[in-house]
Design a protein around this motif. Structure first.
Motif, PDB file in Angstrom:
ATOM      1  N   ARG A 163      -9.663   1.037 -10.085  1.00  0.00           N
ATOM      2  CA  ARG A 163      -9.097   0.730  -8.765  1.00  0.00           C
ATOM      3  C   ARG A 163      -9.914   1.390  -7.656  1.00  0.00           C
ATOM      4  O   ARG A 163     -10.008   0.852  -6.550  1.00  0.00           O
ATOM      5  CB  ARG A 163      -7.627   1.174  -8.711  1.00  0.00           C
ATOM      6  CG  ARG A 163      -6.778   0.413  -9.714  1.00  0.00           C
ATOM      7  CD  ARG A 163      -5.392   0.980  -9.872  1.00  0.00           C
ATOM      8  NE  ARG A 163      -4.516   0.621  -8.768  1.00  0.00           N
ATOM      9  CZ  ARG A 163      -3.227   0.924  -8.733  1.00  0.00           C
ATOM     10  NH1 ARG A 163      -2.670   1.592  -9.754  1.00  0.00           N
ATOM     11  NH2 ARG A 163      -2.481   0.562  -7.706  1.00  0.00           N
ATOM     12  N   LEU A 164     -10.499   2.547  -7.935  1.00  0.00           N
ATOM     13  CA  LEU A 164     -11.386   3.166  -6.957  1.00  0.00           C
ATOM     14  C   LEU A 164     -12.663   2.349  -6.826  1.00  0.00           C
ATOM     15  O   LEU A 164     -13.173   2.142  -5.713  1.00  0.00           O
ATOM     16  CB  LEU A 164     -11.713   4.604  -7.383  1.00  0.00           C
ATOM     17  CG  LEU A 164     -12.697   5.363  -6.479  1.00  0.00           C
ATOM     18  CD1 LEU A 164     -12.086   5.587  -5.093  1.00  0.00           C
ATOM     19  CD2 LEU A 164     -13.099   6.698  -7.105  1.00  0.00           C
ATOM     20  N   ALA A 165     -13.192   1.850  -7.938  1.00  0.00           N
ATOM     21  CA  ALA A 165     -14.438   1.075  -7.907  1.00  0.00           C
ATOM     22  C   ALA A 165     -14.268  -0.231  -7.141  1.00  0.00           C
ATOM     23  O   ALA A 165     -15.206  -0.691  -6.478  1.00  0.00           O
ATOM     24  CB  ALA A 165     -14.930   0.799  -9.328  1.00  0.00           C
ATOM     25  N   THR A 166     -13.075  -0.847  -7.219  1.00  0.00           N
ATOM     26  CA  THR A 166     -12.847  -2.125  -6.537  1.00  0.00           C
ATOM     27  C   THR A 166     -12.380  -1.949  -5.101  1.00  0.00           C
ATOM     28  O   THR A 166     -12.193  -2.943  -4.397  1.00  0.00           O
ATOM     29  CB  THR A 166     -11.806  -2.947  -7.304  1.00  0.00           C
ATOM     30  OG1 THR A 166     -10.581  -2.202  -7.397  1.00  0.00           O
ATOM     31  CG2 THR A 166     -12.312  -3.279  -8.694  1.00  0.00           C
ATOM     32  N   GLY A 167     -12.174  -0.708  -4.659  1.00  0.00           N
ATOM     33  CA  GLY A 167     -11.735  -0.481  -3.286  1.00  0.00           C
ATOM     34  C   GLY A 167     -10.237  -0.501  -3.104  1.00  0.00           C
ATOM     35  O   GLY A 167      -9.743  -0.348  -1.976  1.00  0.00           O
ATOM     36  N   GLU A 168      -9.488  -0.683  -4.183  1.00  0.00           N
ATOM     37  CA  GLU A 168      -8.033  -0.683  -4.070  1.00  0.00           C
ATOM     38  C   GLU A 168      -7.500   0.725  -3.835  1.00  0.00           C
ATOM     39  O   GLU A 168      -6.431   0.909  -3.242  1.00  0.00           O
ATOM     40  CB  GLU A 168      -7.442  -1.272  -5.351  1.00  0.00           C
ATOM     41  CG  GLU A 168      -5.996  -1.660  -5.264  1.00  0.00           C
ATOM     42  CD  GLU A 168      -5.532  -2.420  -6.497  1.00  0.00           C
ATOM     43  OE1 GLU A 168      -5.623  -3.657  -6.490  1.00  0.00           O
ATOM     44  OE2 GLU A 168      -5.103  -1.767  -7.466  1.00  0.00           O
ATOM     45  N   GLU A 187       0.836  -1.202   0.000  1.00  0.00           N
ATOM     46  CA  GLU A 187       0.000   0.000   0.000  1.00  0.00           C
ATOM     47  C   GLU A 187       0.873   1.256   0.000  1.00  0.00           C
ATOM     48  O   GLU A 187       1.899   1.308   0.679  1.00  0.00           O
ATOM     49  CB  GLU A 187      -0.908   0.028   1.232  1.00  0.00           C
ATOM     50  CG  GLU A 187      -2.121  -0.870   1.137  1.00  0.00           C
ATOM     51  CD  GLU A 187      -3.066  -0.657   2.308  1.00  0.00           C
ATOM     52  OE1 GLU A 187      -2.666   0.032   3.274  1.00  0.00           O
ATOM     53  OE2 GLU A 187      -4.187  -1.177   2.264  1.00  0.00           O
ATOM     54  N   ARG A 194      -8.432   4.442  -2.135  1.00  0.00           N
ATOM     55  CA  ARG A 194      -9.348   5.038  -1.163  1.00  0.00           C
ATOM     56  C   ARG A 194      -8.879   6.450  -0.816  1.00  0.00           C
ATOM     57  O   ARG A 194      -7.675   6.743  -0.834  1.00  0.00           O
ATOM     58  CB  ARG A 194      -9.411   4.200   0.130  1.00  0.00           C
ATOM     59  CG  ARG A 194      -9.779   2.755  -0.106  1.00  0.00           C
ATOM     60  CD  ARG A 194      -9.923   1.979   1.199  1.00  0.00           C
ATOM     61  NE  ARG A 194      -8.711   1.970   1.996  1.00  0.00           N
ATOM     62  CZ  ARG A 194      -7.712   1.112   1.826  1.00  0.00           C
ATOM     63  NH1 ARG A 194      -7.772   0.221   0.844  1.00  0.00           N
ATOM     64  NH2 ARG A 194      -6.653   1.134   2.599  1.00  0.00           N
ATOM     65  N   SER A 223      -7.561  -6.175  -5.244  1.00  0.00           N
ATOM     66  CA  SER A 223      -8.809  -6.024  -4.515  1.00  0.00           C
ATOM     67  C   SER A 223      -9.480  -7.375  -4.343  1.00  0.00           C
ATOM     68  O   SER A 223      -9.383  -8.252  -5.194  1.00  0.00           O
ATOM     69  CB  SER A 223      -9.736  -5.070  -5.285  1.00  0.00           C
ATOM     70  OG  SER A 223      -9.978  -5.567  -6.583  1.00  0.00           O
TER      71      SER A 223
END
Length: 608
Positions: free
Chosen positions: A232-237, A176, A239, A410
């Protein structure tokens, strides 16, 4: 200047009932609040006018302390229109009027100053036949002090950080990336902050053209990502969260090589104008960190030991594999699998899989190794051992260790990020030295239909270790259209090295028996021989060695010469068939003659 305040559009009634609209000049509704040091644009357009389509515009400024004195700013008609207070700024292009179309312009001030606060008037010289309507519009502009502040949030981003400013941050691929930003304003008016995290490629100059937005918080509190990061925002990766009143934190999971670059935080202050629209009144940017992503492919390395091996059959074989490099530990962000491959000596390519440990630490054997005593285990943090309890000559070849590194995306989804193979490690296994020979024949030499055909196979053995076991199997090749079939031979039956009989498929479909009639002699019997049993048979013996782990290894094999089986017919059978044919013909002939005589007699009797 000096014209009475307009009362709005003037409508004059005419006797015919037709209405005439008067000239109208429109500017934004005020007051407008803008911040010192920023750019401001004030639009102005005119409608319902007579004359040419291209109208002229003149801008005037009224200071609050002298509201009656009009100061000329700029004009579309006269280049010498500007008063001394605005002359240098107009000449430098800091203040200018830009025509949008024939009846619309915009006044632009590139860098707003505190003394620019006041009333701005847009005036349009008349081109009308009659002096009707409004010829100017006024709007108040108030200048706010710059109260926006933005900086990197202490104690700084996670990861391995060098003690420089801005910091240089190194993260492993798959880990991360977390960056923090402080953004606040002390503006007395009600404003909203929009905070955006962006990335520029390494060593590239920072600007709107080079800064790629990663994710941002809009004035309406909506979170949006730049196009490359939307998934990546849609899958929660990816934030973005607000922590407290002033701190914002971006977390980008599953770091990739293309995530490297210089990260910035951009804070923008927005205010709602009287017409209900939102306007950005200030923007500032701060460098958060120079981020390097250490890819797993650049770090993953594999070494094997203990070197070239020479062992005998039945001895254990142990090989060690060490995975090295600056790698993140296995866990939430990364996972590893390790396996061994073997290629026979001289064969191209990495070969076939022997055994492996997957990302969960579960071991498995490759095709062809099922049932053998083979262990694959982790003996240290990055050291793996392959152990074959009893090596066979077929295990000789070139071994390589294959390591694969995965990163978690994700939903705990694993993505292969890198793989590495070790240098080849030669392994030699001594041959057993077993030589087999087989001789097969048909007992009696000639066999007739309905009898039992007995095929015998004598086996001779030279060399080999003590306790060698023999097995033998019988095979047949069937003739097709007078020639032997080109397909593979068909198993009829056999006896294994453990003495257990195995029955295949007999061509004629009758009963068969296979048996061991001597220490090195086998027999196949075909009961009730039929024409379908015709074919070329052979015996295939094999020698087997049992190792200490109770597994069996085939140490040698051979094949006998062909034995032709042809079911002959008996002599009586050859006479019985013509006899039956002759009797049948006689019966048919007698019946025909008798029928003819009877028919003629009945005809004569009928005539009489």
């Amino acid at each position: 200047p000096g014209i009475p305040e307009p009362l709005g559009p003037l409508v004059l009634p005419f006797p015919t009932g037709v209405q005439c609209l008067a000239r109208e000049v429109l500017v934004p509704k005020g007051p407008l609040y803008r911040v010192a040091g920023t750019a401001v644009s004030i639009s102005c357009n005119v409608s319902s006018y007579d004359g040419p389509a291209q109208q002229d515009f003149e801008w005037f400024f009224y200071r609050p302390e002298v509201p009656e004195a009009a100061l000329g700013i700029v004009s579309t008609k006269d280049p010498r229109f500007s008063y001394a207070v605005f002359g240098p700024r107009v000449a430098a292009g800091e203040v200018q009027v830009q025509r949008l179309q024939g009846d619309a312009v915009v006044l632009r001030i590139a860098r707003l100053q505190a003394q620019d606060a006041g009333i701005y008037e847009c005036y349009t010289p008349s081109t009308d036949v009659r002096y009707l309507g409004s010829y100017s519009g006024k709007v108040e502009l108030r200048v706010l002090p710059d109260a926006l502040q933005v900086s990197a949030a202490p104690p700084g981003p996670r990861g391995r950080q060098a003690p420089i400013s801005p910091p240089r941050l190194t993260v492993h691929e798959g880990q991360e990336l977390a960056l923090g930003c402080l953004a606040r304003t002390s503006t007395q008016k009600h404003t909203h902050l929009a905070v955006s995290f962006g990335r520029a490629v390494p060593e590239a100059p920072v600007g709107r053209a080079t800064l790629q937005e990663v994710v941002g918080l809009r004035p309406d509190l909506a979170v949006e990502a730049g196009a490359p990061y939307a998934q990546r925002l849609a899958t929660g990766e990816l934030r973005l969260a607000k922590e407290g009143a002033e701190q914002y934190r971006m977390v980008l999971g599953g770091a990739q090589a293309e995530d490297a670059g210089t990260y910035h935080c951009t804070a923008a202050e927005w205010i709602q104008d009287p017409d209900g629209s939102w306007a950005q009144i200030a923007e500032k940017r701060a460098v958060l960190a120079h981020v390097d992503v250490q890819t797993l492919s650049s770090q993953l390395a594999v070494a094997v030991g203990p070197g070239e091996r020479r062992i005998g059959p039945g001895e254990p074989l142990e090989l060690l594999c060490n995975v090295s490099g600056a790698l993140p530990p296995p866990g939430r962000h990364a996972a590893y699998s390790v396996g061994w491959e073997m290629a026979p000596a001289g064969a191209p390519g990495p070969g076939r899989l022997v055994a492996q440990l997957d990302t969960e630490g579960v071991g498995s054997l490759g095709p062809g190794y099922e049932g053998r005593h083979i262990a694959m285990e982790k003996v240290a943090s990055r050291t793996y051992r392959l152990r074959l309890e009893a090596a066979r000559p077929g295990d000789a070849g070139t071994y390589r260790c294959l390591a694969k590194a995965y990163v978690r995306g994700s939903g705990a989804r694993l993505r292969e990020a890198a793989s590495a193979r070790s240098r080849p490690l030669p392994v030699h296994v001594r041959e057993e030295g077993v030589v087999l020979e087989a001789v097969a024949w048909l007992a009696g030499g000639t066999v007739y239909r309905g009898e039992t055909a007995s095929l015998l196979c004598n086996i001779s053995v030279r060399g080999g270790p003590p306790g060698l076991r023999l097995a033998a199997s019988w095979w047949v090749e069937r003739p097709e259209a007078g020639e032997l079939s080109s397909g593979p031979a068909q198993l009829v039956g056999g006896v294994g090295q453990d003495g257990v009989a195995e029955l295949g498929v007999r061509p004629g479909g009758g009963p068969i028996s296979v048996e061991l009639v001597g220490p090195q002699s086998h027999r196949l019997r075909l009961h009730g021989l039929g024409p379908e049993d015709e074919g070329v048979y052979h015996c295939a013996p094999s020698a087997w060695v049992q190792h200490a782990d109770y597994s069996w290894y085939q140490a040698g094999s051979a094949r006998s010469g062909p034995v032709t089986v042809y079911p002959y017919t008996h002599a009586l059978d050859t006479l019985f068939v013509p006899l039956l044919v002759g009797a049948g013909v006689a019966l048919v002939t007698g019946a025909t003659v008798l029928g003819t005589i009877t028919c003629c007699f009945m005809k004569r009797l009928r005539k009489r």
